[in-house]
Design a protein around this motif. Structure first.
Motif, PDB file in Angstrom:
ATOM      1  N   ASN A 182      11.286  -2.025  -3.663  1.00  0.00           N
ATOM      2  CA  ASN A 182      12.579  -1.567  -4.172  1.00  0.00           C
ATOM      3  C   ASN A 182      12.450  -0.512  -5.260  1.00  0.00           C
ATOM      4  N   ASN A 183      11.231  -0.167  -5.628  1.00  0.00           N
ATOM      5  CA  ASN A 183      11.001   0.830  -6.661  1.00  0.00           C
ATOM      6  C   ASN A 183      11.035   2.215  -6.016  1.00  0.00           C
ATOM      7  N   PHE A 184      12.085   2.989  -6.334  1.00  0.00           N
ATOM      8  CA  PHE A 184      12.254   4.270  -5.641  1.00  0.00           C
ATOM      9  C   PHE A 184      11.103   5.231  -5.916  1.00  0.00           C
ATOM     10  N   GLU A 185      10.573   5.220  -7.126  1.00  0.00           N
ATOM     11  CA  GLU A 185       9.466   6.124  -7.429  1.00  0.00           C
ATOM     12  C   GLU A 185       8.257   5.813  -6.548  1.00  0.00           C
ATOM     13  N   LYS A 186       7.985   4.527  -6.343  1.00  0.00           N
ATOM     14  CA  LYS A 186       6.863   4.157  -5.476  1.00  0.00           C
ATOM     15  C   LYS A 186       7.136   4.541  -4.030  1.00  0.00           C
ATOM     16  N   ILE A 187       8.384   4.373  -3.600  1.00  0.00           N
ATOM     17  CA  ILE A 187       8.746   4.778  -2.240  1.00  0.00           C
ATOM     18  C   ILE A 187       8.555   6.282  -2.066  1.00  0.00           C
ATOM     19  N   LEU A 188       9.054   7.043  -3.028  1.00  0.00           N
ATOM     20  CA  LEU A 188       9.027   8.502  -2.950  1.00  0.00           C
ATOM     21  C   LEU A 188       7.606   9.051  -3.049  1.00  0.00           C
ATOM     22  N   ARG A 189       6.892   8.616  -4.084  1.00  0.00           N
ATOM     23  CA  ARG A 189       5.553   9.159  -4.329  1.00  0.00           C
ATOM     24  C   ARG A 189       4.485   8.537  -3.433  1.00  0.00           C
ATOM     25  N   GLY A 190       4.797   7.395  -2.858  1.00  0.00           N
ATOM     26  CA  GLY A 190       3.823   6.735  -2.001  1.00  0.00           C
ATOM     27  C   GLY A 190       3.872   7.179  -0.555  1.00  0.00           C
ATOM     28  N   ARG A 191       4.871   7.970  -0.196  1.00  0.00           N
ATOM     29  CA  ARG A 191       4.979   8.419   1.197  1.00  0.00           C
ATOM     30  C   ARG A 191       3.898   9.440   1.518  1.00  0.00           C
ATOM     31  N   LYS A 192       3.140   9.170   2.558  1.00  0.00           N
ATOM     32  CA  LYS A 192       2.141  10.106   3.074  1.00  0.00           C
ATOM     33  C   LYS A 192       2.238  10.112   4.595  1.00  0.00           C
ATOM     34  N   SER A 193       1.825  11.219   5.185  1.00  0.00           N
ATOM     35  CA  SER A 193       1.804  11.280   6.645  1.00  0.00           C
ATOM     36  C   SER A 193       0.585  10.511   7.160  1.00  0.00           C
ATOM     37  N   ILE A 194       0.840   9.543   8.028  1.00  0.00           N
ATOM     38  CA  ILE A 194      -0.216   8.679   8.544  1.00  0.00           C
ATOM     39  C   ILE A 194      -0.430   8.971  10.026  1.00  0.00           C
ATOM     40  N   ARG A 195      -1.674   9.139  10.396  1.00  0.00           N
ATOM     41  CA  ARG A 195      -1.999   9.488  11.781  1.00  0.00           C
ATOM     42  C   ARG A 195      -2.682   8.362  12.543  1.00  0.00           C
ATOM     43  N   GLU A 196      -3.088   7.315  11.830  1.00  0.00           N
ATOM     44  CA  GLU A 196      -3.684   6.162  12.514  1.00  0.00           C
ATOM     45  C   GLU A 196      -3.110   4.883  11.920  1.00  0.00           C
ATOM     46  N   TYR A 197      -2.618   4.020  12.813  1.00  0.00           N
ATOM     47  CA  TYR A 197      -1.938   2.801  12.400  1.00  0.00           C
ATOM     48  C   TYR A 197      -2.700   1.562  12.860  1.00  0.00           C
ATOM     49  N   ASP A 198      -2.339   0.426  12.269  1.00  0.00           N
ATOM     50  CA  ASP A 198      -2.851  -0.864  12.692  1.00  0.00           C
ATOM     51  C   ASP A 198      -2.176  -1.223  14.019  1.00  0.00           C
ATOM     52  N   GLU A 199      -2.941  -1.226  15.088  1.00  0.00           N
ATOM     53  CA  GLU A 199      -2.373  -1.436  16.418  1.00  0.00           C
ATOM     54  C   GLU A 199      -1.803  -2.841  16.611  1.00  0.00           C
ATOM     55  N   THR A 200      -2.210  -3.777  15.753  1.00  0.00           N
ATOM     56  CA  THR A 200      -1.719  -5.150  15.894  1.00  0.00           C
ATOM     57  C   THR A 200      -0.376  -5.357  15.188  1.00  0.00           C
ATOM     58  N   ALA A 201       0.032  -4.416  14.345  1.00  0.00           N
ATOM     59  CA  ALA A 201       1.270  -4.559  13.560  1.00  0.00           C
ATOM     60  C   ALA A 201       2.465  -4.074  14.378  1.00  0.00           C
ATOM     61  N   LYS A 202       3.383  -4.967  14.663  1.00  0.00           N
ATOM     62  CA  LYS A 202       4.583  -4.643  15.430  1.00  0.00           C
ATOM     63  C   LYS A 202       5.817  -4.752  14.535  1.00  0.00           C
ATOM     64  N   ILE A 203       6.904  -4.159  14.970  1.00  0.00           N
ATOM     65  CA  ILE A 203       8.184  -4.234  14.260  1.00  0.00           C
ATOM     66  C   ILE A 203       9.190  -4.877  15.202  1.00  0.00           C
ATOM     67  N   SER A 204       9.805  -5.967  14.762  1.00  0.00           N
ATOM     68  CA  SER A 204      10.766  -6.660  15.618  1.00  0.00           C
ATOM     69  C   SER A 204      11.990  -5.779  15.871  1.00  0.00           C
ATOM     70  N   LYS A 205      12.696  -6.075  16.950  1.00  0.00           N
ATOM     71  CA  LYS A 205      13.910  -5.314  17.246  1.00  0.00           C
ATOM     72  C   LYS A 205      14.916  -5.448  16.114  1.00  0.00           C
ATOM     73  N   LYS A 206      15.028  -6.665  15.555  1.00  0.00           N
ATOM     74  CA  LYS A 206      15.969  -6.896  14.452  1.00  0.00           C
ATOM     75  C   LYS A 206      15.631  -6.027  13.252  1.00  0.00           C
ATOM     76  N   GLU A 207      14.355  -5.974  12.879  1.00  0.00           N
ATOM     77  CA  GLU A 207      14.001  -5.166  11.720  1.00  0.00           C
ATOM     78  C   GLU A 207      14.171  -3.679  12.018  1.00  0.00           C
ATOM     79  N   MET A 208      13.851  -3.255  13.239  1.00  0.00           N
ATOM     80  CA  MET A 208      14.052  -1.848  13.591  1.00  0.00           C
ATOM     81  C   MET A 208      15.533  -1.504  13.538  1.00  0.00           C
TER      82      MET A 208
END
Length: 212
Positions: free
Chosen positions: A8-34
């Protein structure tokens, strides 16, 4: 507030954003959360509140296999992300204006006479625009939504990468959309980062802003 927020810290959200090209293939996002992520994404502003953005969430193996030949050098994101979110601009978005303004009246957010005036002014205006003029409108609005999507994703604990390197002339039809109506704007990969990403430098404000 969504119970799925991780940050919930906007500064961390803003400054922590980086472009990521490789992800954890086991991590999924539920339809509800999407759905939560997209619901927060579309709080972005748009011209006359026409909300021209349209999304296709490509998360299945079959969907990603269809997308892979169209994304040039971005296949690593496609192969490892939880989803690839295709963002299109609807060139006939004004056709849903009754849904938008009617709901605003029903919710007590807009008087009926204001709705009537808006509809009588805006619909002819949008219909008078050339295809290229309409493309420019939906590009601006949908890009605002894309940026909001990336920040919302960070608040949910996910990372993203925006991509414009794809076969724009094939994207809509490949995913069963009318290419005359839906203009491809951007693809955003989303998932749990499997790399730290690159830190980058921004130009100083003295080089990019002037006061008069």
């Amino acid at each position: 507030m969504s119970e799925t927020y991780k940050e919930n810290n906007f500064e961390k959200i803003l400054r922590g954003r980086k472009s990521i090209r490789e992800y954890d293939e086991t991590a999924k996002i539920s339809k509800k959360e999407m759905e939560d992520i997209l619901s927060e994404t579309v709080l972005a502003p748009s011209s006359a509140n026409m909300q021209p953005w349209r999304f296709i969430v490509v998360e299945s193996d079959e969907g990603k296999a269809k997308l892979r030949p169209l994304i040039r050098f971005n296949t690593r994101q496609n192969d490892t992300s939880a989803a690839m979110i295709l963002i299109f601009g609807d060139l006939q978005c004004y056709e849903l204006s009754e849904d938008i303004f009617g709901a605003a009246v029903a919710a007590g957010k807009m008087p009926q006479e204001v709705k009537d005036q808006q509809m009588s002014t805006l619909i002819p205006h949008y219909k008078s625009l050339s295809r290229q003029e309409m493309i420019e409108v939906v590009k601006i609005d949908s890009s605002l939504a894309a940026m909001q999507l990336m920040l919302v994703a960070r608040s949910h604990g996910y990372d993203t990468t925006p991509m414009s390197g794809f076969e724009a002339d094939q994207l809509a039809e490949t995913f069963d959309l009318d290419p005359e109506r839906y203009e491809p704007i951007m693809i955003v990969s989303i998932g749990k980062a499997n790399e730290t990403g690159y830190s980058s430098i921004r130009l100083p404000i003295s080089k990019i802003a002037n006061w008069k």
